[in-house]
Design a protein around this motif. Sequence first.
Motif, PDB file in Angstrom:
ATOM      1  N   ALA A 158       0.919  -1.192  -0.115  1.00  0.00           N
ATOM      2  CA  ALA A 158      -0.066   0.207   0.164  1.00  0.00           C
ATOM      3  C   ALA A 158       1.034   1.413  -0.008  1.00  0.00           C
ATOM      4  O   ALA A 158       0.569   2.271  -0.556  1.00  0.00           O
ATOM      5  N   LEU A 159       2.045   1.472   0.656  1.00  0.00           N
ATOM      6  CA  LEU A 159       3.024   2.360   0.722  1.00  0.00           C
ATOM      7  C   LEU A 159       3.289   2.688  -0.573  1.00  0.00           C
ATOM      8  O   LEU A 159       3.448   3.897  -1.208  1.00  0.00           O
ATOM      9  N   CYS A 160       4.050   1.567  -1.137  1.00  0.00           N
ATOM     10  CA  CYS A 160       4.413   1.653  -2.594  1.00  0.00           C
ATOM     11  C   CYS A 160       3.436   2.175  -3.581  1.00  0.00           C
ATOM     12  O   CYS A 160       3.724   2.953  -4.465  1.00  0.00           O
ATOM     13  N   ASN A 161       2.148   1.606  -3.449  1.00  0.00           N
ATOM     14  CA  ASN A 161       1.150   2.168  -4.257  1.00  0.00           C
ATOM     15  C   ASN A 161       0.989   3.686  -4.130  1.00  0.00           C
ATOM     16  O   ASN A 161       0.652   4.258  -5.200  1.00  0.00           O
ATOM     17  N   GLY A 162       1.079   4.284  -2.910  1.00  0.00           N
ATOM     18  CA  GLY A 162       0.984   5.588  -2.584  1.00  0.00           C
ATOM     19  C   GLY A 162       2.010   6.316  -3.198  1.00  0.00           C
ATOM     20  O   GLY A 162       2.005   7.202  -3.776  1.00  0.00           O
ATOM     21  N   LEU A 163       3.283   5.808  -3.049  1.00  0.00           N
ATOM     22  CA  LEU A 163       4.612   6.336  -3.793  1.00  0.00           C
ATOM     23  C   LEU A 163       4.556   6.380  -5.293  1.00  0.00           C
ATOM     24  O   LEU A 163       4.712   7.588  -5.623  1.00  0.00           O
ATOM     25  N   GLU A 164       3.897   5.318  -5.892  1.00  0.00           N
ATOM     26  CA  GLU A 164       3.660   5.441  -7.168  1.00  0.00           C
ATOM     27  C   GLU A 164       2.824   6.237  -7.835  1.00  0.00           C
ATOM     28  O   GLU A 164       2.777   7.058  -8.652  1.00  0.00           O
ATOM     29  N   ALA A 165       1.638   6.521  -6.928  1.00  0.00           N
ATOM     30  CA  ALA A 165       0.555   7.439  -7.293  1.00  0.00           C
ATOM     31  C   ALA A 165       1.003   8.829  -7.463  1.00  0.00           C
ATOM     32  O   ALA A 165       1.056   9.804  -8.383  1.00  0.00           O
ATOM     33  N   ALA A 166       1.866   9.071  -6.131  1.00  0.00           N
ATOM     34  CA  ALA A 166       2.418  10.686  -6.173  1.00  0.00           C
ATOM     35  C   ALA A 166       3.690  10.730  -7.354  1.00  0.00           C
ATOM     36  O   ALA A 166       3.501  11.711  -7.849  1.00  0.00           O
ATOM     37  N   THR A 210       8.134  10.805  11.339  1.00  0.00           N
ATOM     38  CA  THR A 210       8.866   9.750  11.003  1.00  0.00           C
ATOM     39  C   THR A 210       8.637   9.135   9.707  1.00  0.00           C
ATOM     40  O   THR A 210       7.633   8.787   9.242  1.00  0.00           O
ATOM     41  N   VAL A 211      10.027   8.882   9.118  1.00  0.00           N
ATOM     42  CA  VAL A 211       9.994   8.634   7.579  1.00  0.00           C
ATOM     43  C   VAL A 211       9.687   7.048   7.823  1.00  0.00           C
ATOM     44  O   VAL A 211      10.439   6.146   8.506  1.00  0.00           O
ATOM     45  N   VAL A 212       8.693   6.361   7.225  1.00  0.00           N
ATOM     46  CA  VAL A 212       8.381   5.068   7.260  1.00  0.00           C
ATOM     47  C   VAL A 212       8.921   4.150   5.932  1.00  0.00           C
ATOM     48  O   VAL A 212       9.144   2.953   6.002  1.00  0.00           O
ATOM     49  N   VAL A 213       9.079   4.916   4.965  1.00  0.00           N
ATOM     50  CA  VAL A 213       9.475   4.476   3.537  1.00  0.00           C
ATOM     51  C   VAL A 213      10.239   5.466   2.796  1.00  0.00           C
ATOM     52  O   VAL A 213       9.554   6.518   2.700  1.00  0.00           O
ATOM     53  N   GLU A 214      11.112   4.956   2.363  1.00  0.00           N
ATOM     54  CA  GLU A 214      12.067   6.022   1.359  1.00  0.00           C
ATOM     55  C   GLU A 214      12.492   5.271   0.169  1.00  0.00           C
ATOM     56  O   GLU A 214      13.008   4.274   0.446  1.00  0.00           O
ATOM     57  N   GLY A 215      13.040   5.827  -0.881  1.00  0.00           N
ATOM     58  CA  GLY A 215      13.500   5.135  -2.161  1.00  0.00           C
ATOM     59  C   GLY A 215      13.392   6.000  -3.296  1.00  0.00           C
ATOM     60  O   GLY A 215      13.537   7.451  -3.421  1.00  0.00           O
ATOM     61  N   GLU A 216      13.336   5.366  -4.535  1.00  0.00           N
ATOM     62  CA  GLU A 216      13.490   6.032  -5.905  1.00  0.00           C
ATOM     63  C   GLU A 216      12.550   5.096  -6.804  1.00  0.00           C
ATOM     64  O   GLU A 216      12.558   3.894  -6.686  1.00  0.00           O
ATOM     65  N   ILE A 217      12.240   5.818  -7.443  1.00  0.00           N
ATOM     66  CA  ILE A 217      11.146   5.419  -8.658  1.00  0.00           C
ATOM     67  C   ILE A 217      12.022   5.767  -9.949  1.00  0.00           C
ATOM     68  O   ILE A 217      12.186   6.736 -10.112  1.00  0.00           O
ATOM     69  N   ARG A 218      12.599   4.805 -10.829  1.00  0.00           N
ATOM     70  CA  ARG A 218      13.267   5.048 -11.888  1.00  0.00           C
ATOM     71  C   ARG A 218      12.167   5.260 -13.476  1.00  0.00           C
ATOM     72  O   ARG A 218      11.602   4.230 -13.454  1.00  0.00           O
ATOM     73  N   LEU A 219      12.228   6.523 -13.942  1.00  0.00           N
ATOM     74  CA  LEU A 219      11.626   6.263 -15.254  1.00  0.00           C
ATOM     75  C   LEU A 219      12.330   6.511 -16.404  1.00  0.00           C
ATOM     76  O   LEU A 219      13.574   6.793 -16.173  1.00  0.00           O
ATOM     77  N   GLY A 247       7.660   8.281   2.538  1.00  0.00           N
ATOM     78  CA  GLY A 247       6.362   8.177   3.130  1.00  0.00           C
ATOM     79  C   GLY A 247       6.699   8.592   4.777  1.00  0.00           C
ATOM     80  O   GLY A 247       7.638   7.875   5.192  1.00  0.00           O
ATOM     81  N   VAL A 248       5.922   9.335   5.239  1.00  0.00           N
ATOM     82  CA  VAL A 248       6.078  10.121   6.505  1.00  0.00           C
ATOM     83  C   VAL A 248       4.882   9.887   7.262  1.00  0.00           C
ATOM     84  O   VAL A 248       3.699  10.222   6.766  1.00  0.00           O
ATOM     85  N   ARG A 249       5.029   9.277   8.678  1.00  0.00           N
ATOM     86  CA  ARG A 249       3.872   9.310   9.650  1.00  0.00           C
ATOM     87  C   ARG A 249       3.628  10.722   9.783  1.00  0.00           C
ATOM     88  O   ARG A 249       4.326  11.617   9.557  1.00  0.00           O
ATOM     89  N   ASP A 250       2.418  10.760  10.494  1.00  0.00           N
ATOM     90  CA  ASP A 250       1.839  12.107  11.287  1.00  0.00           C
ATOM     91  C   ASP A 250       2.799  12.637  12.308  1.00  0.00           C
ATOM     92  O   ASP A 250       2.973  13.765  12.268  1.00  0.00           O
ATOM     93  N   VAL A 282      13.187   0.497  -2.569  1.00  0.00           N
ATOM     94  CA  VAL A 282      12.499   1.428  -1.617  1.00  0.00           C
ATOM     95  C   VAL A 282      13.175   0.753  -0.246  1.00  0.00           C
ATOM     96  O   VAL A 282      13.403  -0.536  -0.213  1.00  0.00           O
ATOM     97  N   SER A 283      13.201   1.192   0.993  1.00  0.00           N
ATOM     98  CA  SER A 283      13.622   0.851   2.226  1.00  0.00           C
ATOM     99  C   SER A 283      12.434   1.114   3.161  1.00  0.00           C
ATOM    100  O   SER A 283      11.858   2.088   3.142  1.00  0.00           O
ATOM    101  N   TYR A 284      12.095   0.255   3.807  1.00  0.00           N
ATOM    102  CA  TYR A 284      11.168   0.501   4.880  1.00  0.00           C
ATOM    103  C   TYR A 284      11.675   0.757   6.359  1.00  0.00           C
ATOM    104  O   TYR A 284      12.578   0.035   6.808  1.00  0.00           O
ATOM    105  N   THR A 285      11.549   1.695   6.964  1.00  0.00           N
ATOM    106  CA  THR A 285      12.571   2.431   7.865  1.00  0.00           C
ATOM    107  C   THR A 285      11.784   2.473   9.133  1.00  0.00           C
ATOM    108  O   THR A 285      12.494   2.614  10.389  1.00  0.00           O
ATOM    109  N   ALA A 286      10.491   2.220   9.155  1.00  0.00           N
ATOM    110  CA  ALA A 286       9.849   2.340  10.473  1.00  0.00           C
ATOM    111  C   ALA A 286       8.280   1.808  10.245  1.00  0.00           C
ATOM    112  O   ALA A 286       7.855   1.837   9.106  1.00  0.00           O
TER     113      ALA A 286
END
Length: 154
Positions: A68-76, A138-147, A132-135, A98-102
């Motif tokens: 779900a987090l990756c889906n949100g990142l891809e939509a953004a 805290t960063v919970v996921v970060e990374g890169e999407i290559r186009l 992706g950041v919590r309220d 991506v890395s899941y950090t929290a």
Amino acid sequence: MPQVLDLWNRASRLPAGPRVFSLLFTRKAPYFATIRPRFTEIGPNRASLVIPNRRRVHNHLGTVHAIALCNGLEAAMGALAEATIPAGKRWIPQGMEVSYTAKATSDITCTAETDPEQWTSGDPDLPVRVRGVRDDGTVVVEGEIRLWVTDKSR
């Protein structure tokens, strides 16, 4: 002005405009409806949305699921790409790392960012920074999407 950006700019002026835009976005790309994104910002080189923390996107731990987090990142990223890409170009995702950090224990704000010069460099490989950041910040996921960005005629 790109169609997505034009629609966002017009819808944002309305009281429920961002919600209406988010619904229209998920009608065009139905898979994104699974996370019920609420777009908060769309512009050249930056887009953000919120994934509401609800049971339908939870894993067995009761937190927002990794996919779900990756889906949100891809939509953004998709909204950013549509709002930023120069006329006469097209884009296609090549991969995501991506890395899941929290633990994702709240609503998650997903953000995608690029630098303006990335779109005019001539290099077809274009990395988009995502997180992706919590309220609580805290960063919970970060990374890169290559186009892969090429001329439409190719």
